[in-house]
Structures are given as C-alpha cells and as structure tokens.
Design an enzyme around this catalytic site. Structure first.
Site, short mmCIF file in Angstrom:
data_model
loop_
_atom_site.label_atom_id
_atom_site.label_comp_id
_atom_site.label_asym_id
_atom_site.label_seq_id
_atom_site.Cartn_x
_atom_site.Cartn_y
_atom_site.Cartn_z
N GLU A 74 0.71 -1.24 -0.08
CA GLU A 74 0.09 0.08 -0.01
C GLU A 74 0.64 1.23 -0.09
OE1 GLU A 74 -2.75 0.26 3.18
OE2 GLU A 74 -3.78 1.89 2.21
N ILE A 75 0.66 2.14 -0.87
CA ILE A 75 1.48 3.60 -1.24
C ILE A 75 0.67 4.46 -0.29
CG2 ILE A 75 2.20 5.18 -2.53
CD1 ILE A 75 2.70 3.06 -4.76
N GLN A 125 6.97 7.66 -3.64
CA GLN A 125 6.56 6.83 -4.65
C GLN A 125 7.18 7.14 -6.02
OE1 GLN A 125 2.19 8.48 -4.40
NE2 GLN A 125 2.52 6.91 -6.23
N ASP A 147 -2.39 4.81 -2.76
CA ASP A 147 -3.34 5.61 -2.14
C ASP A 147 -2.30 6.66 -1.59
OD1 ASP A 147 -5.44 7.05 -0.94
OD2 ASP A 147 -5.50 5.86 0.83
N HIS A 150 -1.33 11.04 -4.67
CA HIS A 150 -2.54 11.39 -5.81
C HIS A 150 -2.00 12.33 -7.12
CE1 HIS A 150 -4.80 9.10 -3.26
NE2 HIS A 150 -5.16 9.96 -2.20
N GLU A 175 -6.51 4.43 -6.14
CA GLU A 175 -7.64 4.88 -5.36
C GLU A 175 -7.56 6.62 -5.64
OE1 GLU A 175 -7.76 4.35 -1.37
OE2 GLU A 175 -7.98 2.40 -1.49
#
Ligand SMILES: C[S@@+](CC[C@H](N)C(=O)[O-])C[C@H]1O[C@@H](n2cnc3c(N)ncnc32)[C@H](O)[C@@H]1O
Length: 263
Positions: A74-75, A125, A147, A150, A175
C-alpha cells in the site's frame, strides 16, 4: 462517541445523491465485511479514510477461495488505520502487508507490527530506486494499492516501476483518481495525467486486434502505448482504476450455426 463518520460529496442539484438517497447508498456500500470493519472503529482505533463505494468493490476483488497468503503493498500509510482494514479482512496470518509513505512519522506503525506481518518503509513513490529496493525485499505482490500523493506524475511513475512486481493474476489499484482533475495534481499534459495514461493503456488490451491484418498500419503512437507489464483487464470505476495484471487472453473467433437471414 462513535469512531466513524461520513461526509457526502454533493453532485450539485442531482437529487439521486442527496439526503435519504445517499444514506441508502451508504448503507448498501457498508453491507459487507469491509463495512463491518469500518463500523467497528472506536475512538481509539487508528484512522482510515476510504470512499464508501470502494468497500463492495474490495469485497468483490479480494475475496479468494483458496485461502492462500496475500502479499499486499500500500502506497500511503498516513494514520495507519488501513492496515487494520486489510488485517481484519484477510486475517492476520494470511496477510503480509507493506506500507510506503514519505512521512517518516509513519514508521511509528512498525512498533506495533511484526515485520513478517506488516512493515512500513519511508520514501517517495516517485523514486524508482526506492520502490525497486522495497520490491526486492517484499515482492512479488498480489495486490498493490496506490493511495499516496495522488499526484498524476507520481501515480504513473509508481505504476511504471511496480507493475512488473505484481504476480500474474494480481491487482494494481489506484484510489482517488478524482485528483486527476485537481489543479496541481493533474499533470501538465495528457501524457502526464494519470487517468489519460490508463485510458491510453486500454489499447494494450486489444493488442491482438492491433496486430491483426485488418488493423490499420497507421495507428498513432498514443494508440499503442506499451504497458510496463502485461495487463489482462482494466476496470474504470468512479475514482478508482483496477488493473488485473497478467497476459492478455487470446481472442478466439467462434462461429456457431450455418444458416443466415440475409443469404
Ligand atoms: C490518503 S493518505 C493514505 C491513507 C491510507 N492509505 C488510508 O487508507 O488510511 C496519503 C499518504 O500518502 C503520503 N504521501 C504523499 N506523498 C507521497 C509520496 N511522494 N510518496 C509516498 N507517500 C506519499 C502522505 O504522507 C499520506 O500519509
């Protein structure tokens, strides 16, 4: 005092998403195991924020029948509450979770986790060297959820590095794609806008068609974007993109019946 709360984003004058109707939708979105886990949060529970309509999608996408272990990246860790969501869904013994966050404070979650069950790394990321390092230590992954920032450029950069570290049949999920419309998040051009990038990748699903003799030899380069790893299926949902990783399925032309109404 309860440990969860909701906020409805109005679609401006559309009565289908206001008042009672949105409560009805919310109740439907929460009618699954993820909904029950969210609702069980108390004031002492680590915070997690998800758009409610993701929950039935996750229920559908993550329900496996074989009871095998799940390698999950999970980022975006933030307050740490999403780990609770995945742990309670898959079961602590089946989940091997890895979290990435640029905020060093998120490393505090490691004090509550055994590394073989869950581990947070600090880095960006947007940094392929960092992502490769994490993947070499924790990959291959069954599920990746982005997530994080963004920022469109970050979403694309992470996908280009991590997609190849997802197992055949695994999922790469982005997401909160609504940020692709936000000033300062959307990228400077179509090619740097994450939503446009994934729409472009949709052509790779038709690779058999583009190689077919009937296909024009004059396709524009943007109609033939090469994916960083093989993609079998892309699902576009409100605010969410789901890439099913793996070799595209063959297109097999199948004719049945011998008669015709036009012959
Ligand atoms: C939306 S929050 C994550 C929420 C969490 N996944 C949840 O469901 O509760 C986004 C997180 O991404 C982190 N972030 C922002 N920019 C980042 C970057 N370039 N690389 C990695 N993480 C980043 C932020 O520090 C923040 O904690």
């Amino acid at each position: 005092m309860k440990g969860h709360d909701i906020e409805v984003w109005s679609a401006g004058g559309d009565s289908s998403v206001s008042g009672k109707s949105s409560q009805k939708h919310f109740d439907e979105f929460a009618l699954n195991k993820f909904g029950r886990i969210m609702k069980s949060a108390g004031v002492e529970t680590l915070n997690c924020m998800k758009l409610a309509h993701y929950l039935p999608e996750y229920q559908r996408l993550f329900t496996k029948s074989d009871g095998s272990k799940v390698d999950f990246l999970e980022i975006g860790v933030q307050h740490g509450g999403s780990y609770r969501l995945w742990k309670n869904f898959f079961g602590e013994d089946l989940l091997r979770w890895t979290g990435i966050d640029i905020n060093q404070k998120c490393l505090a979650l490691n004090n509550q986790l055994a590394p073989e069950k869950g581990l947070v790394y600090c880095g960006s990321q947007a940094d392929p060297v960092f992502l490769e390092d994490v993947a070499s230590q924790r990959g291959e992954f069954d599920i990746v959820i982005d997530d994080g920032s963004h920022q469109s450029e970050h979403i694309i950069a992470s996908f280009k590095t991590l997609a190849k570290h997802v197992r055949d049949g695994g999922l790469y999920i982005i997401e909160d794609v609504h940020a692709c419309y936000w000033k300062g998040f959307r990228g400077d051009s179509d090619s740097s806008n994450a939503l446009s990038y994934f729409l472009g990748l949709a052509h790779s699903l038709n690779v058999q068609a583009t190689r077919h003799e009937r296909c024009s030899k004059n396709l524009r380069p943007d109609e033939l974007v090469t994916p960083p790893a093989l993609i079998r299926k892309i699902e576009l949902l409100p605010s969410m993109i789901v890439c099913h990783m793996g070799a595209p399925l063959p297109m097999i032309e199948w004719k049945a019946g011998m008669k015709s109404v036009i012959a």
